[in-house]
Enzyme design. Structure first.
Site, PDB file in Angstrom:
ATOM      1  N   ASN A   1      51.174  11.472  17.176  1.00 55.68           N
ATOM      2  CA  ASN A   1      50.933  11.671  18.654  1.00 55.68           C
ATOM      3  C   ASN A   1      52.172  11.789  19.488  1.00 55.68           C
ATOM      4  OD1 ASN A   1      48.543  10.985  17.881  1.00 55.68           O
ATOM      5  ND2 ASN A   1      48.056  10.288  19.953  1.00 55.68           N
TER       6      ASN A   1
ATOM      7  N   LEU B  98      48.276   9.546  26.100  1.00 54.10           N
ATOM      8  CA  LEU B  98      48.437   8.322  26.707  1.00 54.10           C
ATOM      9  C   LEU B  98      49.699   7.784  27.410  1.00 54.10           C
ATOM     10  CD1 LEU B  98      47.114   5.240  26.691  1.00 54.10           C
ATOM     11  CD2 LEU B  98      48.158   4.968  24.424  1.00 54.10           C
TER      12      LEU B  98
ATOM     13  N   TYR C 227      38.818  21.058  16.895  1.00 50.60           N
ATOM     14  CA  TYR C 227      40.397  21.376  17.131  1.00 50.60           C
ATOM     15  C   TYR C 227      41.162  20.971  15.863  1.00 50.60           C
ATOM     16  CZ  TYR C 227      45.389  19.930  18.088  1.00 50.60           C
ATOM     17  OH  TYR C 227      46.463  19.963  17.896  1.00 50.60           O
TER      18      TYR C 227
END
Ligand code: NAD
Length: 355
Positions: free
Chosen positions: A198, A218, A170
């Site tokens: 993130n 998450l 990726y």
């Protein structure tokens, strides 16, 4: 020489007149039916731009498009970047001022299992887009890259000059696209590469959000666990950090898309091609994020054991000073704000969007 005077009807304020000018500028958002792209579409519509979304709906949804059509002028074109004819048709039918290029596959674990899919979709897809932009003389692009292009960190916080050694396909696919862009500059393409850290959160109003099932992110998963939508699973590998869980830099999706607007303004006024990290500059471990969610909901999450993801590394967080200095961008939302927005989003959409 006579000075040119911009005549605005006297009943229009200057800001309304500016907004009217913007409505003539069309922004193409590839991947605009996905999580981050749909938030960017919302922001640009709110700013008065006309938006064209191009998406193959492989991981995206029609529902956010229907919702966002109520905000402003939005057209949706279903097509695949791997198909040159599909993307050329967009530029043939719409005069595009700038492209926001989100369309990609972005699951690290999936890329480890199927690297070919990632190189074909992310690299060949982007190549087709750049070629079409060259052919139709579209001169501005903002590319969604990732901190996964850095790989294991040599120093922290990570600035834009940090070596790029991705440890999964990726990240490699995104790095290859980054490397293509400067070669298109000679043909008049100016670009901004944004390396996201993130991403978390949803629209503050809760009208749009992340609909991946199960989510790979998450905070999303922890909130879903705390709301009893599905069990929460620890999927991180044991790594060398104080609590043995990976440390990451979390940035709210609304802050992130504000940076895209700043990047667009930067290019619009003649800014030169550049690359910026988008993060908060602070690292949180997986356990810290989970306990933040537990505190917010006043619950203790039941943790299910799940196989550890492949291709993950121990610790990364950004040095975001360059984006702050040049783009004049600053993240505003706290971790608690992001958790709140997710609560609203999942309250209205416990199962995400309908396919
Ligand atoms: N989510 C993150 O934490 C994160 C972090 C860093 C970078 N990024 C980058 O941000 C971008 C958006 O991520 P996201 O989380 O919104 O992902 P997403 O999967 O929700 O959205 C991506 C969209 O692109 C579409 N798409 C994929 N391949 C396509 C193709 N060949 N043709 C047309 N449409 C295609 C999908 O259908 C989907 O709607 C990606 O480029 C990703 O690499 C995301």
């Amino acid at each position: 020489m006579k000075k040119k005077i911009l005549i605005t009807p006297h009943h229009l304020t200057e800001s309304k007149a500016k907004k009217l000018t913007r409505t003539h500028k069309k922004i193409l958002v590839t991947g605009g039916a996905g999580y981050i792209g749909s938030h960017a579409v919302k922001l640009f519509l709110e700013k008065g731009y006309e938006v064209v979304v191009f998406d193959n709906l492989f991981r995206g949804f029609k529902e956010p498009i229907q919702i966002l059509k109520k905000i402003g002028k939005l057209s949706f074109i279903q097509g695949d970047l791997r198909n040159k004819v599909d993307i050329e048709k967009v530029f043939r039918t719409h005069k595009i001022d700038c492209v926001l290029h989100f369309a990609a596959l972005c699951l690290v674990n999936e890329s480890m299992e199927n690297p070919g899919l990632y190189f074909e979709n992310n690299v060949c897809g982007s190549l087709n887009l750049f070629e079409a932009m060259k052919k139709f003389k579209v001169g501005k692009i903002i590319f969604s890259s990732t901190c996964a292009t850095y790989g294991e960190t040599k120093y922290l916080p990570v600035d834009e000059a940090h070596p790029q050694n991705p440890v999964n396909p990726y990240g490699e696919s995104k790095l290859l696209v980054e490397k293509m862009l400067p070669w298109y500059e000679t043909f008049g393409l100016r670009y901004v590469i944004l390396r996201y850290f993130n991403i978390c959160g949803a629209a503050t109003s809760g009208i749009i959000g992340d609909s991946k099932k199960p989510s790979q992110l998450l905070m999303q998963n922890a909130v879903r666990g705390a709301m009893g939508i599905e069990p929460f699973a620890f999927t991180c590998a044991k790594v060398k950090t104080p609590d043995e869980t990976p440390i990451r830099d979390y940035i709210d999706v609304e802050d992130l898309v504000e940076a895209h607007f700043a990047a667009y303004e930067f290019l619009r006024v003649g800014g030169k091609s550049d690359v910026f990290n988008l993060g908060n500059g602070k690292g949180y471990s997986v356990k810290e994020i989970v306990s933040e969610v537990e505190q917010n909901f006043g619950v203790k999450l039941k943790k299910v054991k799940a196989p550890a993801r492949k291709g993950e590394y121990a610790k990364i967080f950004a040095n975001p000073k360059k984006a702050q200095r040049i783009l004049k961008w600053r993240p505003r939302k706290s971790i608690a704000d992001s958790v709140e927005s997710l609560k609203k989003w999942y309250d209205g959409h416990p199962d995400g969007y309908e396919k």
